[in-house]
Scaffold this active site. Structure first.
Site, PDB file in Angstrom:
ATOM      1  CG  HIS A  74      -1.824  -1.132   1.410  1.00 53.45           C
ATOM      2  ND1 HIS A  74      -2.828  -1.429   0.515  1.00 53.45           N
ATOM      3  CD2 HIS A  74      -1.913  -2.068   2.392  1.00 53.45           C
ATOM      4  CE1 HIS A  74      -3.487  -2.488   0.940  1.00 53.45           C
ATOM      5  NE2 HIS A  74      -2.970  -2.904   2.070  1.00 53.45           N
TER       6      HIS A  74
HETATM    7  O1  RIB Z   1      -4.992   0.638   4.325  1.00 51.40           O
HETATM    8  C1  RIB Z   1      -3.594   0.571   4.301  1.00 51.40           C
HETATM    9  C2  RIB Z   1      -2.994   1.702   5.063  1.00 51.40           C
HETATM   10  O2  RIB Z   1      -3.347   1.622   6.437  1.00 51.40           O
HETATM   11  C3  RIB Z   1      -1.459   1.669   5.047  1.00 51.40           C
HETATM   12  O3  RIB Z   1      -0.980   2.978   5.157  1.00 51.40           O
HETATM   13  C4  RIB Z   1      -1.130   0.890   6.273  1.00 51.40           C
HETATM   14  O4  RIB Z   1       0.171   1.200   6.787  1.00 51.40           O
HETATM   15  C5  RIB Z   1      -2.176   1.390   7.226  1.00 51.40           C
HETATM   16  O5  RIB Z   1      -1.710   2.623   7.766  1.00 51.40           O
END
Ligand code: RIB
Ligand code: CA
Length: 328
Positions: free
Chosen positions: A253
């Site tokens: 992500h």
């Molecule tokens: O949904 C994914 C996000 O939420 C990423 O930034 C992960 O590190 C959490 O913070």
């Protein structure tokens, strides 16, 4: 080529750590500051983790780390140690050196006294249209900076936000993505600010996957301090995801949000009007994009550039090349 000057606002977090490694491994970027926010872990733990990650990367010069918001603007904080481990980095204290000492001792660096939202506004104001703010945690710091110093924040070159779910399910509720869900009010302030925002939602980040097989075959053999950290910090998470999803694969992500700043050709962007549900209830934190096929004059004007497609293979190859480089 002059590197893009970036601030990374983060809640490390294992994928945040991978994003920071990618950022420092990329000559296209100059990381000017790291600001931390409560999200995956408490903000104190996030700041400690950011300093510990910098000890692993050991960049020169070393950017400041600032502590930010301890909790969302209006909601109670909900952290994610079940996913990231009690320390937020895969429970690193269990790893020892050959002499039995902690492989990851207490960080050498401490956070600066300036708070995150002030540091963000100061840096952006000091370099009009130069700073790219990369947000890979809840948007509390960004919203506080916008509320406190809107004219100064208007000098930002771009804000890139990992967050939201447009046409795919959520990852913290059936429809909401974690960063937006944790502080929906902050997200709504950012989305309605008129600032140049690129959104990197689950629609694209769930397509860029790091498998345990790749880590074992490509990353571990490098044997650097950084690749050792990647192996150690991801080990527990691979087990957690294998148990729940049936395959040992971590969605990248946060690294993709950094990747979009490194090479914008990795994604296709679409101007969309996006709102956030801030009310309590099952739709809290849902990002609602207007994709109605009607004439533009009948729709609300776009407020975000939303990444709707990604060249997933090319990004994962870029990620692996960069993190496996020889670190000085
Ligand atoms: O949904 C994914 C996000 O939420 C990423 O930034 C992960 O590190 C959490 O913070
Ligand atoms: Ca994060």
């Amino acid at each position: 080529m002059t590197p893009k000057r970036v601030i990374i606002d983060t809640d490390p977090g294992i994928d945040d750590a991978l994003a920071l490694i990618l950022a420092f491994a990329s000559p296209e970027l100059s990381v000017e500051a790291i600001t931390t926010v409560a999200g995956n872990v408490t903000v104190e733990q996030a700041a400690r983790n950011a300093c510990a990650i910098l000890d692993v990367i050991d960049p020169h010069p070393r950017p400041p780390v600032a502590l930010g918001a301890r909790q969302p603007l209006k909601r109670a904080l909900r952290t994610a140690e079940h996913y990231h481990g009690q320390d937020g980095l895969g429970n690193l204290s269990r790893f020892k050196t050959g002499e039995g000492k902690p492989r990851y001792p207490d960080p050498r660096q401490s956070p600066v006294r300036q708070d995150a939202s002030t540091l963000i506004a100061d840096l952006i104001d000091s370099a009009p249209n130069e700073i790219v703010l990369i947000c890979i945690g809840p948007l509390t710091n960004v919203a506080m900076a916008i509320l406190a110093a809107p004219e100064r924040m208007a000098k930002v070159r771009e804000i890139v936000i990992m967050g939201g779910a447009i046409e795919v399910p959520g990852n913290v509720t059936p429809m909401a993505e974690f960063n937006i869900y944790i502080d929906p009010h902050a997200a709504e302030i950012a989305f309605s600010s008129g600032l140049p925002i690129t959104l990197v939602p689950l629609d694209v980040t769930e397509q860029v996957i790091l498998t345990q097989e790749q880590v074992e075959a490509v990353v571990r053999p490098i044997g650097s301090r950084v690749t050792q950290f990647i192996c150690d910090s991801s080990e527990r998470l691979f087990g957690y995801i294998r148990e729940r999803r049936g395959c040992a694969a971590i969605p990248l992500h946060d690294p993709l949000a950094v990747g979009v700043v490194i090479d914008q050709s990795l994604v296709r962007r679409e101007p969309l009007h996006v709102e956030v549900e801030t009310a309590d209830g099952p739709a809290q934190g849902v990002t609602i994009a207007d994709r109605c096929q009607i004439r533009a004059e009948w729709k609300q004007p776009p407020n975000l550039q939303v990444c709707t497609e990604v060249d997933a293979g090319r990004f994962v190859r870029l990620f692996l090349e960069r993190v496996c480089r020889q670190w000085s």
